[in-house]
Structures are given as C-alpha cells and as structure tokens.
Design a protein around this motif. Structure first.
Motif, mmCIF file in Angstrom:
data_model
loop_
_atom_site.group_PDB
_atom_site.id
_atom_site.type_symbol
_atom_site.label_atom_id
_atom_site.label_comp_id
_atom_site.label_asym_id
_atom_site.label_seq_id
_atom_site.Cartn_x
_atom_site.Cartn_y
_atom_site.Cartn_z
ATOM 1 N N THR A 39 -0.525 -45.305 67.188
ATOM 2 C CA THR A 39 -0.360 -43.765 66.606
ATOM 3 C C THR A 39 -1.425 -43.553 65.746
ATOM 4 O O THR A 39 -1.548 -42.508 65.178
ATOM 5 N N TYR A 40 -2.489 -44.262 65.427
ATOM 6 C CA TYR A 40 -3.514 -44.017 64.481
ATOM 7 C C TYR A 40 -4.748 -45.085 65.187
ATOM 8 O O TYR A 40 -4.541 -45.884 65.879
ATOM 9 N N PRO A 41 -5.847 -44.374 64.834
ATOM 10 C CA PRO A 41 -7.197 -45.168 65.244
ATOM 11 C C PRO A 41 -7.345 -46.347 64.591
ATOM 12 O O PRO A 41 -6.753 -46.450 63.462
ATOM 13 N N THR A 42 -8.269 -47.089 64.717
ATOM 14 C CA THR A 42 -8.249 -48.620 63.964
ATOM 15 C C THR A 42 -9.824 -48.807 63.989
ATOM 16 O O THR A 42 -10.696 -48.770 64.914
ATOM 17 N N ILE A 43 -9.877 -49.561 62.810
ATOM 18 C CA ILE A 43 -11.387 -50.516 62.909
ATOM 19 C C ILE A 43 -10.788 -51.838 62.744
ATOM 20 O O ILE A 43 -10.021 -52.305 61.906
ATOM 21 N N HIS A 44 -11.379 -52.789 63.709
ATOM 22 C CA HIS A 44 -11.039 -54.200 63.629
ATOM 23 C C HIS A 44 -12.087 -55.115 63.154
ATOM 24 O O HIS A 44 -13.228 -54.946 63.431
ATOM 25 N N VAL A 45 -11.704 -56.010 62.325
ATOM 26 C CA VAL A 45 -12.695 -56.907 61.724
ATOM 27 C C VAL A 45 -12.451 -58.451 61.941
ATOM 28 O O VAL A 45 -11.189 -58.907 61.610
ATOM 29 N N THR A 46 -13.490 -59.018 62.420
ATOM 30 C CA THR A 46 -13.506 -60.659 62.589
ATOM 31 C C THR A 46 -14.663 -61.295 62.065
ATOM 32 O O THR A 46 -15.613 -60.506 61.532
#
Length: 430
Positions: A39-46
């Motif tokens: 339901t929302y865009p995302t930034i993913h961090v590893t």
C-alpha cells in the motif's frame, strides 16, 4: 491488551535460528492481511555495517520533504517500540498493543498450517507492514534484519535499495564466504529497480553486478555515480558536499561522527533521490541530514569524563570504530568497556579496540549470547598494552571506568548493540 502482555506473547515465538530459510510463513501472513506492504512505496536497506544510518537518513530526508514516512529498524537498543516510527515518532506502547491484538489471530491461524510457528522477527515485520498501512504512510523505509533474500522484509517492492559495505558476519546463517553473504544481501535488488551501492570488496561487487544483470536493475556505485566531497570535521558532526547522478549539493551537515557514517548517510540521500527520480531541493536535503540521529553509533552520552556508546560488533565495525575514535575524539586516557557476543569474531572485535585503549573493562551484557568476560579479557591482553580488568556486568564496568577516569579521559562502551542497550539503561538510572 496491554503492551507487556503483547511482549510476552511475542517473546514466546521461536527465534530466528530455528527455521530454515523461507518466506512461506510471512507470505501467508500478508496474504491473509490483504498485503499491507503493497500500500506504500518502499526503500529497502541491507549491508553488514551502517545500514541503520543509511535507513535513518533516507527516512529523515523523506520526512523533511513532506512525505509521511515509516521507518522499520533492527534491532532495538532499549525498547522494542524503537523499531517502528513515523517521521521521528516511535510507535506508542498502546498502539503496539492494539496492532498486536489485530495481528495475533492471523499469526495463530498460520502457525497451524504445517510451516512451523511464525518467528519473532516475522511477527514484528508483519506488524510494521500493518501499522504503516493503518497510519497510512506515503513511504516505508525498511532495514533488513539479516541477509536479504530470505529476510522477512524482502516482501516489500524495494522501489529503491541501499547496500552498505558487505563483510564477514552471520556466517552460520548466511554462508562461510564473502560471496555467499553478498549473494544473500543482493536478494533485495529487485527487477528493474535501482540500488545505491556503498564501496564494496571486489568479490562482493562482482556478486552484486551479477544480480543486477539478472534482474535488469540499475546500480549507483559510490565513486562512480555518486561521492561525498571534501568532508570536514565540524562541531558535533561533519560537513561535506555530495555529487549524485542528478546534482551536486554543497554545504551539507550531518550530526554524526566517523567518515563511514557520513558516507552511509549520503547513500541514504542518494537512494531517496533515486526514488523521487529528480534532484532534491537543497533546503530539504540539508534539513533532513541535519535532523539525523543515530543512537548507539558513536553517540556521546556524558561529559567529564566523556562517555561514548557504539554498537560495533564485528571486525570491520571495530576497525572502523578504532579509526574514527582517533580522528574525531581526543583523550588523556581511553577506558574501553567491552562485552561481545560469543557467536562473533571475538578477536576481530576486541583486537582493534584493545590496541587503542589504556584500560579495558571486560564484561558481559544481558544477552544469553554474551561471551564470558574472561575470554574477552584474554584476547584484550594479547592485543595491546592496556591494563585489563574483569567485571561481572556492563553496569559494574561503567561504574569502574567512570570512577577511574579523569576529566580529560574518555569512556567508550562497545562490542555489541546489546552492550549499548545495557549502557543506556544503566546511565538512565544514574
């Protein structure tokens, strides 16, 4: 339901090391919840070190731009609610309990489907998906718990990703070689998306390139697509410029110590720029970076003597911490309180820090995984000329260090985020 009751139910769930790598349980959960993570865009961090700083920076800049932004971090230092926030406001205990009451019936239903019980981390990741959808947020920033491919957070779309430097850590879970570990972390690079990449070992870089080629993703490499320019030590942090694919930004300031921390924060900024698809307003970028806070990462919490907390828990982190201490701080004598997890490279963590210390206080933290103080002390004695004392707890070690330290001395508490959490609880009571 009360917060304490919700925590008790959560704590009863299986830990991460029990199930094999699988996204089946968390997939089943979001199916029943009607996919809140979509339901929302995302930034993913590893990454291995610095991912929390990058995630916090991306979220802070997004909030400064006016987007309601959810931030999900791992682990917490003192209270579980630290892991869930929207534009700097942590989830309240009452709201956590309310969301848990909503979530738990679904968890219990899936527990009976023959895939094993949902884990602690899967459960709270599901809660983050749900809470951000309920707010609702306009952007979610998710820090991976461990690895990437099989991490419960990897159900997000990952419209933009960040991969901070990859090193040898969690080898029992992610694999015995750097290529294995990089392969797990590369799993957050999604089809046709963009990933901002910090400086990498050549072995890890090759793995990331192969993943990008496989899924048609664009990689923004530090030193090629973007770079930090002219970093300078400033009062309470650092000043620098930033060249990105879309602009060059000058006169930026970030209230963090350590060159690596500024570069990780910059990676978060580049990822947010990539997410927006256009150059950022310089005022928004400045405001977001200036608002960045990184608890437990070279965090100054006391004076006369100065007390600094840092969660370095692996060899690359300890080496970077030792270098940053010499660059950003001054002391007459350095007192290092050290408690390390037994499943880590104890020599790799203790060695660089014992080498710069005048006194080492070897101790244990409250985690069941804490190494014995005598083992930490033995490594410290072999790694430098520091005086080494053995204390039974972080509280005792901090008391001893502060009592022995003069006004010009510095007390560094490190070795694990569990150690930092213990220190925060101790210092809050003093």
């Amino acid at each position: 339901m009360r917060y304490e009751e919700a925590l008790a139910h959560l704590d009863a769930r299986q830990p991460e090391h029990m199930p094999g790598p699988s996204l089946d349980r968390i997939r089943e959960l979001v199916n029943y919840l009607d996919h809140p993570e979509r339901t929302y865009p995302t930034i993913h961090v590893t990454g291995t070190n610095g991912k929390s700083t990058a995630a916090r920076a991306a979220a802070a800049i997004a909030c400064a731009s006016g987007l309601s932004t959810g931030l999900y971090l791992s682990p917490h230092l003192v209270d579980l609610t630290e892991r869930f926030s929207v534009c700097g406001e942590d989830i309240s205990r009452a709201m956590f309990a309310e969301e848990w009451a909503h979530l738990e019936p679904y968890l219990e239903m899936i527990d009976g489907h023959g895939m094993g019980q949902l884990t602690y981390f899967e459960a709270i990741t599901g809660l983050a998906f749900l809470w951000f959808a309920d707010r609702p947020v306009q952007l979610g920033v998710f820090e991976v718990g461990m690895g990437g491919s099989w991490d419960a957070t990897n159900l997000v779309a990952g419209d933009a990703a960040v991969i901070t430097p990859i090193g040898m850590d969690h080898v029992a879970e992610l694999g015995p070689t750097l290529a294995d570990i990089a392969g797990e972390k590369a799993g957050i690079i999604k089809q046709g998306k963009v990933a901002t990449i910090r400086d990498q070992d050549p072995v890890a870089a090759q793995v990331l390139r192969a993943r990008a080629d496989e899924v048609g993703a664009t990689l923004l490499w530090e030193g090629e697509a973007w770079e930090v320019l002219d970093p300078l030590i400033a009062v309470g942090g650092q000043a620098f410029g930033l060249r990105t694919p879309r602009a060059t930004y000058e006169d930026l300031y970030v209230p963090v110590f350590g060159r690596y921390a500024a570069r990780n924060a910059a990676a978060g900024a580049v990822a947010f720029e990539a997410f927006t698809g256009s150059a950022l307003d310089e005022g928004v970028l400045r405001d977001g970076l200036a608002a960045l806070r990184t608890p437990g990462r070279l965090e100054v919490v006391g004076h006369e003597p100065a007390v600094v907390l840092d969660g370095a828990h692996n060899a690359p982190g300890a080496e970077a911490l030792a270098g940053a201490m010499g660059e950003f701080f001054r002391w007459e004598r350095l007192h290092v309180v050290l408690a390390v997890s037994a499943n880590k490279d104890i020599a790799g963590v203790v060695g660089p820090l014992a080498a710069i210390a005048d006194v080492v206080y070897a101790t244990r933290n409250d985690s069941v995984r804490s190494a014995e103080p005598e083992e930490v002390a033995e490594v410290a004695r072999a790694g430098g000329s520091a005086t080494v004392e053995v204390l039974p707890s972080v509280a005792d070690a901090i008391d001893a260090a502060r009592a022995a330290a003069g006004p010009g001395d510095l007390v560094l508490v490190t070795g694990s985020l569990f150690t930092v959490g213990d220190a925060k609880r101790v210092l809050a009571r003093r």
